[in-house]
Motif scaffolding. Structure first.
Motif, mmCIF file in Angstrom:
data_model
loop_
_atom_site.group_PDB
_atom_site.id
_atom_site.type_symbol
_atom_site.label_atom_id
_atom_site.label_comp_id
_atom_site.label_asym_id
_atom_site.label_seq_id
_atom_site.Cartn_x
_atom_site.Cartn_y
_atom_site.Cartn_z
ATOM 1 N N LEU A 21 19.097 16.170 -34.814
ATOM 2 C CA LEU A 21 20.515 16.357 -34.495
ATOM 3 C C LEU A 21 20.869 15.979 -33.062
ATOM 4 O O LEU A 21 21.861 15.276 -32.842
ATOM 5 C CB LEU A 21 20.948 17.791 -34.809
ATOM 6 C CG LEU A 21 21.089 18.102 -36.295
ATOM 7 C CD1 LEU A 21 21.413 19.569 -36.495
ATOM 8 C CD2 LEU A 21 22.140 17.228 -36.937
ATOM 9 N N PRO A 22 20.082 16.400 -32.062
ATOM 10 C CA PRO A 22 20.420 15.958 -30.695
ATOM 11 C C PRO A 22 20.394 14.430 -30.542
ATOM 12 O O PRO A 22 21.236 13.862 -29.842
ATOM 13 C CB PRO A 22 19.350 16.615 -29.831
ATOM 14 C CG PRO A 22 18.937 17.833 -30.599
ATOM 15 C CD PRO A 22 19.010 17.400 -32.045
ATOM 16 N N LEU A 23 19.453 13.774 -31.198
ATOM 17 C CA LEU A 23 19.399 12.308 -31.125
ATOM 18 C C LEU A 23 20.612 11.673 -31.789
ATOM 19 O O LEU A 23 21.187 10.705 -31.262
ATOM 20 C CB LEU A 23 18.116 11.785 -31.766
ATOM 21 C CG LEU A 23 16.849 11.994 -30.945
ATOM 22 C CD1 LEU A 23 15.614 11.638 -31.770
ATOM 23 C CD2 LEU A 23 16.900 11.162 -29.673
ATOM 24 N N MET A 24 21.009 12.201 -32.946
ATOM 25 C CA MET A 24 22.206 11.670 -33.614
ATOM 26 C C MET A 24 23.426 11.834 -32.721
ATOM 27 O O MET A 24 24.221 10.902 -32.568
ATOM 28 C CB MET A 24 22.433 12.387 -34.954
ATOM 29 C CG MET A 24 21.495 11.938 -36.045
ATOM 30 S SD MET A 24 21.676 12.879 -37.582
ATOM 31 C CE MET A 24 23.408 12.815 -37.868
ATOM 32 N N ARG A 25 23.559 13.017 -32.125
ATOM 33 C CA ARG A 25 24.729 13.280 -31.275
ATOM 34 C C ARG A 25 24.720 12.415 -30.017
ATOM 35 O O ARG A 25 25.778 12.058 -29.505
ATOM 36 C CB ARG A 25 24.779 14.757 -30.916
ATOM 37 C CG ARG A 25 25.146 15.612 -32.110
ATOM 38 C CD ARG A 25 25.166 17.076 -31.777
ATOM 39 N NE ARG A 25 25.526 17.851 -32.942
ATOM 40 C CZ ARG A 25 24.931 18.966 -33.309
ATOM 41 N NH1 ARG A 25 23.938 19.467 -32.582
ATOM 42 N NH2 ARG A 25 25.311 19.610 -34.388
ATOM 43 N N LYS A 26 23.539 12.074 -29.536
ATOM 44 C CA LYS A 26 23.432 11.247 -28.338
ATOM 45 C C LYS A 26 23.827 9.795 -28.627
ATOM 46 O O LYS A 26 24.459 9.150 -27.797
ATOM 47 C CB LYS A 26 21.995 11.300 -27.805
ATOM 48 C CG LYS A 26 21.763 10.463 -26.572
ATOM 49 C CD LYS A 26 20.345 10.578 -26.071
ATOM 50 C CE LYS A 26 20.108 9.688 -24.872
ATOM 51 N NZ LYS A 26 18.724 9.774 -24.395
ATOM 52 N N HIS A 27 23.454 9.290 -29.807
ATOM 53 C CA HIS A 27 23.611 7.863 -30.075
ATOM 54 C C HIS A 27 24.779 7.498 -30.988
ATOM 55 O O HIS A 27 25.075 6.312 -31.154
ATOM 56 C CB HIS A 27 22.314 7.311 -30.664
ATOM 57 C CG HIS A 27 21.162 7.378 -29.701
ATOM 58 N ND1 HIS A 27 21.043 6.539 -28.622
ATOM 59 C CD2 HIS A 27 20.101 8.213 -29.640
ATOM 60 C CE1 HIS A 27 19.951 6.830 -27.936
ATOM 61 N NE2 HIS A 27 19.352 7.856 -28.528
#
Length: 100
Positions: A21-27
């Motif tokens: 989830l943090p990676l999705m939100r970052k990119h």
């Protein structure tokens, strides 16, 4: 209760929450996530998957989730009925037979 029965599932869900989830939100923007992830998941939901997802939630938690996700009343009604059917058809018998 369910995660006690399934520690691998708990590990998987924790990994999703802490890493994916943090990676999705970052990119990706929220709109991109909605279009490319959430919408695809929603299209593939079966009555049993809805029941599995909603079964652990209390009535208040279901309502809060529906408000948070802006789910229209009629769709909420359908989803909650599916969860209740799952409870009667799958989870109740499972508890009676396997979790005595």
């Amino acid at each position: 209760m369910f995660t006690q029965l399934c520690p691998l599932l708990e590990e998987h869900l924790r990994e999703e929450e802490e890493e994916a989830l943090p990676l999705m939100r970052k990119h990706f923007t929220p709109a991109e996530i909605e279009k490319n992830v959430v919408a695809k998941i929603m299209r593939t939901l079966t009555p049993d998957s809805v029941g599995t997802f909603m079964r652990p939630m209390s009535r208040d938690e279901r309502r809060a989730f529906a408000r948070q996700e802006k789910i229209p009343f009629f769709i909420r009604w359908i989803l909650f009925r599916q969860a209740a059917k799952y409870e009667r058809r799958v989870w109740g018998p499972f508890q009676r037979e396997c979790l005595r």
